[in-house]
Write a protein that holds these residues in place. Structure first.
Motif, mmCIF file in Angstrom:
data_model
loop_
_atom_site.group_PDB
_atom_site.id
_atom_site.type_symbol
_atom_site.label_atom_id
_atom_site.label_comp_id
_atom_site.label_asym_id
_atom_site.label_seq_id
_atom_site.Cartn_x
_atom_site.Cartn_y
_atom_site.Cartn_z
ATOM 1 N N ASP A 30 -7.007 1.056 -6.836
ATOM 2 C CA ASP A 30 -7.349 2.107 -6.009
ATOM 3 C C ASP A 30 -7.819 2.035 -5.147
ATOM 4 O O ASP A 30 -7.632 0.052 -4.317
ATOM 5 C CB ASP A 30 -8.441 2.669 -6.800
ATOM 6 C CG ASP A 30 -9.773 1.978 -6.847
ATOM 7 O OD1 ASP A 30 -9.750 1.153 -6.341
ATOM 8 O OD2 ASP A 30 -10.860 2.523 -7.336
ATOM 9 N N LYS A 31 -8.848 2.391 -3.592
ATOM 10 C CA LYS A 31 -9.029 2.478 -2.580
ATOM 11 C C LYS A 31 -10.061 1.194 -2.377
ATOM 12 O O LYS A 31 -9.508 -0.148 -1.644
ATOM 13 C CB LYS A 31 -9.490 3.453 -2.431
ATOM 14 C CG LYS A 31 -8.097 4.198 -1.557
ATOM 15 C CD LYS A 31 -8.971 5.238 -0.961
ATOM 16 C CE LYS A 31 -8.034 6.632 -0.993
ATOM 17 N NZ LYS A 31 -8.294 7.818 -0.130
ATOM 18 N N CYS A 57 -1.978 -1.418 -9.818
ATOM 19 C CA CYS A 57 -2.151 -0.456 -9.061
ATOM 20 C C CYS A 57 -3.085 -0.388 -9.515
ATOM 21 O O CYS A 57 -4.639 -0.940 -9.702
ATOM 22 C CB CYS A 57 -1.240 1.051 -9.754
ATOM 23 S SG CYS A 57 -2.137 2.129 -8.803
ATOM 24 N N ILE A 87 -6.249 0.380 -11.551
ATOM 25 C CA ILE A 87 -6.227 2.098 -12.342
ATOM 26 C C ILE A 87 -5.368 1.664 -13.388
ATOM 27 O O ILE A 87 -4.753 0.712 -13.570
ATOM 28 C CB ILE A 87 -4.889 2.581 -11.254
ATOM 29 C CG1 ILE A 87 -6.113 3.006 -9.768
ATOM 30 C CG2 ILE A 87 -4.768 3.944 -11.902
ATOM 31 C CD1 ILE A 87 -5.210 3.484 -8.622
ATOM 32 N N TRP A 98 -0.691 -2.302 -4.905
ATOM 33 C CA TRP A 98 0.054 -2.398 -5.435
ATOM 34 C C TRP A 98 0.439 -4.289 -5.289
ATOM 35 O O TRP A 98 0.775 -4.944 -4.290
ATOM 36 C CB TRP A 98 1.266 -1.415 -5.483
ATOM 37 C CG TRP A 98 1.315 -0.522 -5.926
ATOM 38 C CD1 TRP A 98 1.046 0.304 -4.815
ATOM 39 C CD2 TRP A 98 1.240 0.394 -6.639
ATOM 40 N NE1 TRP A 98 0.647 2.093 -5.739
ATOM 41 C CE2 TRP A 98 1.721 1.916 -6.734
ATOM 42 C CE3 TRP A 98 2.034 0.289 -8.209
ATOM 43 C CZ2 TRP A 98 1.438 2.827 -7.770
ATOM 44 C CZ3 TRP A 98 2.049 1.369 -9.209
ATOM 45 C CH2 TRP A 98 1.646 2.398 -8.799
ATOM 46 N N TYR A 102 0.865 -1.215 -0.029
ATOM 47 C CA TYR A 102 -0.098 0.050 0.590
ATOM 48 C C TYR A 102 0.916 1.572 -0.127
ATOM 49 O O TYR A 102 1.855 1.257 0.886
ATOM 50 C CB TYR A 102 -0.597 0.328 1.286
ATOM 51 C CG TYR A 102 -2.026 -0.567 0.934
ATOM 52 C CD1 TYR A 102 -3.155 -0.408 0.246
ATOM 53 C CD2 TYR A 102 -2.408 -1.963 1.638
ATOM 54 C CE1 TYR A 102 -4.388 -0.936 0.223
ATOM 55 C CE2 TYR A 102 -3.419 -2.627 1.466
ATOM 56 C CZ TYR A 102 -4.358 -2.361 0.925
ATOM 57 O OH TYR A 102 -5.324 -2.508 0.721
ATOM 58 N N ASN A 142 -3.390 3.644 -2.077
ATOM 59 C CA ASN A 142 -3.462 2.418 -3.242
ATOM 60 C C ASN A 142 -2.730 1.374 -3.640
ATOM 61 O O ASN A 142 -1.564 0.845 -1.846
ATOM 62 C CB ASN A 142 -3.230 3.235 -5.040
ATOM 63 C CG ASN A 142 -3.505 4.890 -5.484
ATOM 64 O OD1 ASN A 142 -5.070 4.579 -5.733
ATOM 65 N ND2 ASN A 142 -2.866 5.535 -5.814
#
Length: 745
Positions: A265-266, A263, A271, A254, A247, A252
């Protein structure tokens, strides 16, 4: 994105872990040891009794102490330049890799059993011995542990050690007590690790190359196989062998693999369309520092720094494009791009898939200098030593070898007009035929007709500037092909061309000419000098914007110059050389030799985009807009960034006084100095941690009671000297400030 390697002083190209402490220093766990990085130099943090040099697993406790471990079962604490080994790890007999996390005042670590060490009470608890359930013969050994900051506890995974199946149990521990226990109905193989989001628990199974997630909001139902969903399958993502998850500081998530990183997102949505970043590198860790820079450490390839994750860079390493040098770009009505390469090929690039779908081949091994897409007839005009014309669905040219080294095209009144190395010319494309009809019929209809030259087969028109003529004649383009009606304008090298509703413009090497109402006219500056043009664009209010070689750029409306902007009258314009211009209909983006300049015509506000924003080239060859994104081509590939303004770095870099000398004798660093009148020869050394600027910034300093104004100095001169200070002075950190050359720090 830029890369840090041994050529930049990096002690090892194998970097296992990367961390930023509360003071702003970057810590690097490498194969050659632990290092502290200040943006310029690397300080070796070497424990005396370490069994091996390689270091990793960097964390910090609530007091700012930095902890790290080696691969021989040793844990170390760094505090104010003092390194001590953790005795409590020694007590359990650890002699190899082990997992640990820091939760408030506790360090939880695994060496077959789960241990809890309190940093304040100094007590070590064998958590496995504390709870009877964990001593059951059905349980084997703890595998991994992870902090849950959202639920204020930790998750621990234990191997059941079953003789038939290798299943696991998952425990949630809060305030030192087991709050829940869950069976994991998945046959993990080995090398298991955990990550936690606000909603999900993520389990990495490196042995099977898969990542699972469990929804933590669903706590009322009995655990089933459906509670653990396959989230990422490395076997189905180009066989990417997973390592673990990370994180970043922006939330984000990874997935790091042996072949790049992905990647999310939350909410764990991909992404950038699940784009793999650094697909040929083994990514070991991710860090987003206080300035917003993304640090990506690798094994064997050093560190990559991405100033902004919203700026994407496509090249031969992460797409299927044949080469990195992109000379020009055009877009079609499907929002895809035509990219002109150096090998006579045009790449058709899908902006959503972020891949080249196919190539148009001129079979001429030279640079593609210009591309124009005719949306009406679905044709692609390509300049590569000559003009080549493609139907969009046909990858071989249908016409070729027209003109000499075309530089630019436009379509005006059913006529293709081209700027070439030797002239500007025009050919009719009326009724989707090439060269059959008379070019620019409407343009000339209210003026004198073409006259036949009796001595040749040339027809000329008396409409040129300075009593020159246009002329029309058949032009042979190959042994078997001939264009019946090719209209020739001035026999001078031309660079660019642009068409409006009633007029068109040609940029010649000796000036700018406008063609309107059948006449040719040169446009001059207010000083009556020629305008040497490189590029054109037009905003939605019909204003024409003209970029020049050394005269900045011009605002033109209805054929008349409204304004000229240069570095002298437009603050923020970094250069008077404008390589190309793009527009998002309202605003301008100007490519200069010193970065991209964003310009708002109404407010005259500017902003520079350069390497500090992730655009790692100042040689931007063309600019276009698609899907609310700005696409830049360069000699280093393609860059994509949002049309919205990228955020400035508003966090000032921390500054530290690193040394004080009186009469060249170093004195201890303390918070305040009261000096006698004889102690009046001072040298104060200081240092700022500004990573994005890569060493290009300025200090300003002043000594209270001595300096009435701020004194400015370059970043290379990180000291202040007072050879004859004659008053008692008080020196504080507030006496120092920094800013980058672009005022972004």
């Amino acid at each position: 994105m830029w890369q840090i390697t041994d050529e930049d002083g990096l002690p090892s190209l194998t970097v296992y872990d990367i961390f930023q402490d509360e003071r702003g220093f970057i810590w690097l766990g490498t194969e050659m040891g632990m290092y502290q990085f200040d943006g310029k130099s690397y300080k070796h943090i070497q424990p005396k009794n370490a069994r091996g040099r390689a270091m990793s697993y960097i964390q910090a406790d609530n007091e700012g102490n930095v902890w790290f471990a080696n691969f021989s079962g040793q844990l170390f604490r760094w505090k104010n330049d003092t390194i001590t080994e953790a005795d409590f790890v020694k007590k359990v007999g650890a002699n190899n890799n082990f997992v640990y996390v820091i939760e408030d005042d506790n360090i939880w670590f695994i060496w077959e059993h789960l241990y809890q060490y309190n940093l304040k009470t100094k007590k070590l608890i064998n958590f496995s011995e504390k709870y009877k359930d964990l001593k059951n013969d059905n349980f084997g050994y703890f595998v991994t542990v992870e902090i849950d900051p959202y639920r204020k506890g930790i998750w621990a995974l234990i191997n059941t050690n079953s003789t038939q199946h290798q299943f696991y149990q998952l425990f949630f521990i809060q305030n030192g007590k087991i709050k829940s226990q869950t069976s994991v109905p998945i046959n993990f193989k080995n090398h298991i690790s955990l990550n936690v989001t606000s909603k999900d628990l993520i389990i990495f199974d490196r042995g099977n190359n898969k990542v699972y997630k469990k929804n933590l909001e669903n706590t009322d139902t009995e655990n089933t196989d459906k509670d653990f969903q396959l989230f990422f399958d490395g076997n189905q993502n180009d066989n990417k062998q997973i390592l673990f998850g990370r994180y970043d500081e922006t939330g984000n998530f990874w997935i790091c693999t042996f072949s790049g990183t992905f990647c999310f997102d939350k909410n764990l949505n991909p992404i950038h369309n699940k784009l793999c970043i650094l697909p040929k590198k083994t990514v070991s860790d991710i860090l987003v520092d206080r300035e917003g820079n993304m640090w990506i450490s690798t094994l064997k390839d050093g560190i990559f720094v991405l100033p902004n994750k919203d700026v994407l860079h496509f090249n031969t390493s992460n797409t299927n494009i044949l080469e990195n040098t992109i000379n020009c770009v055009a877009s079609d009505d499907e929002e895809n791009l035509f990219l002109g390469l150096n090998n006579g090929k045009v790449a058709y690039f899908d902006t959503k898939k972020q891949q080249v779908l196919h190539y148009y081949d001129t079979h001429h091994q030279k640079d593609i200098e210009t591309i124009y897409y005719d949306t009406k007839h679905k044709k692609i005009y390509v300049g590569c030593a000559f003009t080549y014309i493609f139907d969009k669905g046909n990858f071989e040219p249908i016409y070729q070898r027209i003109g000499i080294s075309p530089k630019s095209y436009t379509i005006f009144q059913n006529t293709l007009i081209s700027a070439n190395a030797n002239e500007a010319n025009a050919v009719s494309i009326e009724n989707n035929t090439f060269g059959e009809g008379l070019p620019l019929k409407s343009f000339f209809k209210n003026n004198k007709i073409f006259k036949k030259n009796e001595k040749s087969d040339t027809t000329y028109y008396e409409g040129g500037a300075n009593n020159t003529n246009f002329f029309l004649k058949p032009t042979k383009v190959s042994v078997l092909e001939e264009i019946k009606n090719l209209l020739h304008f001035r026999q001078v090298r031309s660079r660019a061309i642009w068409a409006e509703h009633h007029r068109f413009w040609v940029a010649y090497s000796d000036g700018l000419f406008v063609y309107e109402n059948g006449k040719e006219k040169q446009l001059l500056t207010a000083e009556n000098k020629p305008i040497l043009v490189r590029c054109f664009t037009q905003t939605q209010d019909s204003t024409l914007w003209i970029g020049t070689i050394e005269q900045g750029f011009f605002k033109v409306f209805e054929g008349k110059i409204q304004a000229q902007y240069t570095t002298q009258n437009l603050p923020g314009l970094s250069s008077n050389f404008i390589r190309c211009i793009g527009t998002d209909a309202k605003h301008l983006w100007l490519s200069t030799d010193k970065g991209i300049v964003y310009f708002e015509p109404k407010t005259l506000r500017t902003r520079i985009y350069d390497r500090q924003d992730g655009i790692m080239s100042n040689e931007i060859t063309s600019i276009t807009f698609k899907n609310q994104q700005l696409w830049l081509t360069s000699t280093k590939g393609i860059f994509r960034l949002p049309t919205r303004q990228l955020p400035y770095n508003t966090n000032p870099p921390p500054i530290y006084i690193t040394g004080v000398k009186i009469w060249e004798n170093e004195v201890p660093l303390i918070g305040e100095y009261v000096l006698r009148h004889t102690e009046n020869n001072l040298k104060i050394e200081f240092q700022a941690l500004a990573y994005r600027s890569r060493g290009i910034f300025k200090y300003k300093y002043r000594m209270i009671g001595v300096d009435s104004t701020w004194i400015y100095t370059e970043s290379t001169n990180n000291f202040a000297r007072y050879p004859s200070a004659n008053v008692d002075t008080t020196l504080h950190r507030k006496c120092l400030k920094t800013r980058t050359s672009a005022q972004k720090n």
